[in-house]
Design a protein around this motif. Sequence first.
Motif, short mmCIF file in Angstrom:
data_model
loop_
_atom_site.label_atom_id
_atom_site.label_comp_id
_atom_site.label_asym_id
_atom_site.label_seq_id
_atom_site.Cartn_x
_atom_site.Cartn_y
_atom_site.Cartn_z
N PRO A 132 101.56 42.19 25.08
CA PRO A 132 100.71 41.25 24.34
C PRO A 132 100.92 39.81 24.80
O PRO A 132 102.05 39.45 25.18
N THR A 133 99.85 39.03 24.80
CA THR A 133 99.96 37.61 25.16
C THR A 133 99.84 36.78 23.89
O THR A 133 98.76 36.67 23.31
N ARG A 134 100.99 36.23 23.46
CA ARG A 134 101.04 35.44 22.23
C ARG A 134 101.89 34.21 22.50
O ARG A 134 103.06 34.14 22.11
N PRO A 135 101.35 33.23 23.23
CA PRO A 135 102.15 32.08 23.65
C PRO A 135 102.79 31.36 22.46
O PRO A 135 102.18 31.23 21.40
N THR A 136 104.02 30.88 22.65
CA THR A 136 104.72 30.15 21.58
C THR A 136 104.65 28.64 21.81
O THR A 136 105.32 27.89 21.10
N ASN A 137 103.90 28.20 22.80
CA ASN A 137 103.77 26.75 23.04
C ASN A 137 102.43 26.47 23.71
O ASN A 137 101.83 27.37 24.31
N PRO A 138 101.95 25.22 23.59
CA PRO A 138 100.62 24.88 24.17
C PRO A 138 100.57 25.09 25.69
O PRO A 138 99.51 25.44 26.23
#
Length: 327
Positions: A132-138
């Motif tokens: 899954p792609t769930r970035p934790t930063n911009p």
Amino acid sequence: MKLLVTGGAGYVGSVCARVMVDAGHDVTVVDNLSTGNRDAVPEGARFVEGDVSAVAEDVLADGDVDGVLHFAAQSLVGESVEAPEKYWYGNVVESLALLEAMRRTGTPRLVFSSTAATYGEPDAVPIVESSPTRPTNPYGATKLAIDHAISSYTVAHGLAAISLRYFNVAGAYAGAGENRRVETHLIPIVLQAALGHRDSVKIFGTDYHTDDGTAVRDYIHVHDLAQAHALALEAAVAGRHALYNLGSGAGFSVRQVIDTCREVTGIDIPVVEAPRRAGDPAVLIASSDKAIDELGWQPVKTALPTIVTDAWEYIRALGDRAHSATA
Ligand SMILES: NC(=O)c1ccc[n+]([C@@H]2O[C@H](COP(=O)([O-])OP(=O)(O)OC[C@H]3O[C@@H](n4cnc5c(N)ncnc54)[C@H](O)[C@@H]3O)[C@@H](O)[C@H]2O)c1
Ligand SMILES: O=c1ccn([C@@H]2O[C@H](COP(=O)(O)OP(=O)(O)O[C@H]3O[C@H](CO)[C@H](O)[C@H](O)[C@H]3O)[C@@H](O)[C@H]2O)c(=O)[nH]1
């Protein structure tokens, strides 16, 4: 091939541009020198100074450029949390301008510097491309947005594209390495402290759920990474967007990296424990099996002491050219 290399005055882009020049390709570097150094652009490459959005289309205008290696970006996790606007404009808007320039000029091939930061906090490691792609930063969010834009250009306009999701790049090659005006990356910071350019190294976070409480990353040698770009250029297929993770497959904690730097340099580098840095995931380790199987990629310099040794030799040789500003 005739190639446009964006960000070729930066760390990874300058090493890749050098490898491409050495392989006999005709290389034009576009870079606005916001973080890069003019003297990092390899001999034998043309240099055009400017923003990608302002100058790339001119470089592509003749319609005979075979491919673009797109490294130019804002790429600091911590900064992206504090100044997201710099990342949405600097990464997404600039990359959309490049895609449009490529479409208008019929430029067929793109290799894009994506990142492990697109995955965010993984459910399991090693991370595979279907995770899954769930970035934790911009920063990660902007790179993921660009990956999506590239996918739709391949479908609609027949672009041939490969995104390489690098994990933590380090090391040096043939006199090219990390020498940013303001450094935030762990290995160069630790080595600057070893040289006496900094008093100590801050460890950002000692309360992660890892063996020693510090964050774990997968370090990949910049020359192995450059080899993957050469393979990706050859492998890109019109109408298809392929993604590959690139790492060494082993995780090292911040404390382990510092200990390795102590062993390589023989210097007892002082550390200071500090709070976590915003946006940092705890553990990022790559599975590169897809790149090995499909691209025929064979990373060679995978041992952390080898990566640190190359970075150490580079930074010691910099002398007066070394930037050592703290972020
Ligand atoms: N270093 C890593 O560990 C790492 C890991 C994963 C992905 N990446 C990606 O690899 C690429 C290169 O990273 P790096 O570490 O070499 O960074 P860097 O900051 O050293 O290089 C980026 C270069 O791009 C230039 N640039 C930035 N915005 C520009 C623009 N709009 N127009 C023209 N030039 C511009 C800068 O001046 C610089 O020379 C980036 O896309 C980054 O997101 C890096
Ligand atoms: O002085 C420092 C600098 C870093 N760290 C820690 O060391 C680890 C590695 O940090 P870096 O800044 O070297 O690298 P990042 O993992 O933040 O990010 C790098 O790798 C990512 C992919 O994993 C990105 O793509 C990004 O562009 C690139 O900078 C992190 O846990 C960070 O908190 C410290 O403890 N002290």
